[in-house]
Design an enzyme around this catalytic site. Sequence first.
Site: not given
Ligand code: NAP
Length: 490
Positions: A187, A172, A189, A241, A297, A454, A394, A163-164, A263-264
């Site tokens: 899919k 991307r 967020a 995520g 992130c 970025s 984080e 979502w961020n 990308e975590l």
């Molecule tokens: P998240 O909770 O891991 O969710 C990311 C995505 O995964 C959402 O679309 C979420 O859907 C989905 N998801 C969750 N559980 C799942 C499952 N069991 N199976 C399949 N998909 C699933 O992360 P977030 O809170 O949205 O984002 C913040 C995180 O992203 C932070 O840790 C940040 O550092 C990281 N991030 C990393 C980068 C990078 O480039 N390295 C860039 C941006 C953000 P729902 O919305 O339905 O839960």
Amino acid sequence: MTQTAPEALALDGLDVPTRLLIAGEWRDAAAGAVINVVNPSDTSVLASIADAEVEDGLAAVDAAAAAFPAWAGTAPRERAEILRRCFELMTERSEQLARLISLENGKALPDARGEVAYAAEFFRWYSEEAVRIIGDVSTSPSGSNRILVQHQPIGVTALITPWNFPAAMATRKLAPALAAGCTAVLKPAALTPLTSLAIAQLMVDAGVPAGVVNVITTSRTGAVMGPVIADPRVRKLSFTGSTEVGRHLLRQAADNVLKCSMELGGNAPFLVFDDADLDKAVDGAMVAKMRNGGQACTAANRIYVQRGVDEEFARRLTERMSALRVGPGTDPATEVGPLVDEASVRKVDELVRDAVGQGARLLTGGRAPQAEGFFYLPTVLTNVPLSARMVSGEIFGPVASIIPFDTEEEAIAAANDSEYGLAAYVFSEDLRRALRVSERIESGMVAINRGLVSDPAAPFGGVKQSGLGREGAHQGLLDFTETKYIALDW
Ligand code: NAP
């Protein structure tokens, strides 16, 4: 209760779809359920959108699989021109898209505008890369045959975004996938789906054929995406995520040995040496810490400042942070919007209390203001002990955590003392030192004397538990291909 999503949400002249995109049609979810999307600036419901079931996810895979052979066979120039039109439409609609991002994510308009420009750039960059998927031919060392190497589109891809950065994380992935000749099930967020739906609409308007891009929104993410990932027609999973969800998806992907890009999470160290230009370092910290209100992130999570300049750095940063105007994302005066939801406010506040409880000094902020919406005041803490929870995880909020250090060795060891390795920042006017330190930092990306890494033309990604693979640059395109080697005797 069974409901259907309205056909579209009209926003400043932009029609934002609220249903699922499958095989080129906007459809209701099979069970007709909806998800409410909330504006984090005032907690009002912005829209009700389709809530997909397992069968919708599989219908999207059917559509992507059916569209794949024709799309993979399209002339690269044609794919390039469609992507170029996506860039142009995104640029034309940039102001409405920025407002949409501000509304559903909460980020301040200048951040949202920056994100739209960055996101659109992936369409432009990959429209240019689509015609440069270059293999090679060589003579085998024995001289007996030729070695021909090609890069072929990998197939149907599942793309999952956070979502961020609701626009940039989608483009991307979508832009290189399409440039390579892959088809996609995206899919987004559940907290911020509208931006992806609006981007999907602009891709349809730009001429992306039916089934090449499909979008599924759901509140039952694991249940719906599990069968998509398990479907043998899906050949790649690209996820952005949290590390926690990434690990879970890697385990799921193992069953079909899927190619994965991950990308975590990050825990970026931000190193300020005593030979740094302090004004530049404070400017850099404001960008690295406060872009998206700290919900990035790449956000500077641990600010290590060399003793001798630490007090002055903290004073100047506090002055800048406490002057930031906090308010609703779409208010033109706002510099820092709300966090994305109430749980985020609670988590950030707990981290601040934990650090203060362990001896950190609070210089500004440190609480949620009395306002409707999910706000947290820009906060600066100094002398944060290494045992504080915000040092190892984080923060994902507007909290600058300053930790003094004495020597270069100590700073490098502290920077590397993390399971994460996404971005890092180094501030020093001695370029030899900055490069020496950069080479020893365990991260996929290092910014020297700047607060932003970025760039669509650069390989974005992490090491250690921050991920696998790279997005952006030519590498981001190759990550959507398989390398085919043909042994050739002529
Ligand atoms: P998240 O909770 O891991 O969710 C990311 C995505 O995964 C959402 O679309 C979420 O859907 C989905 N998801 C969750 N559980 C799942 C499952 N069991 N199976 C399949 N998909 C699933 O992360 P977030 O809170 O949205 O984002 C913040 C995180 O992203 C932070 O840790 C940040 O550092 C990281 N991030 C990393 C980068 C990078 O480039 N390295 C860039 C941006 C953000 P729902 O919305 O339905 O839960």
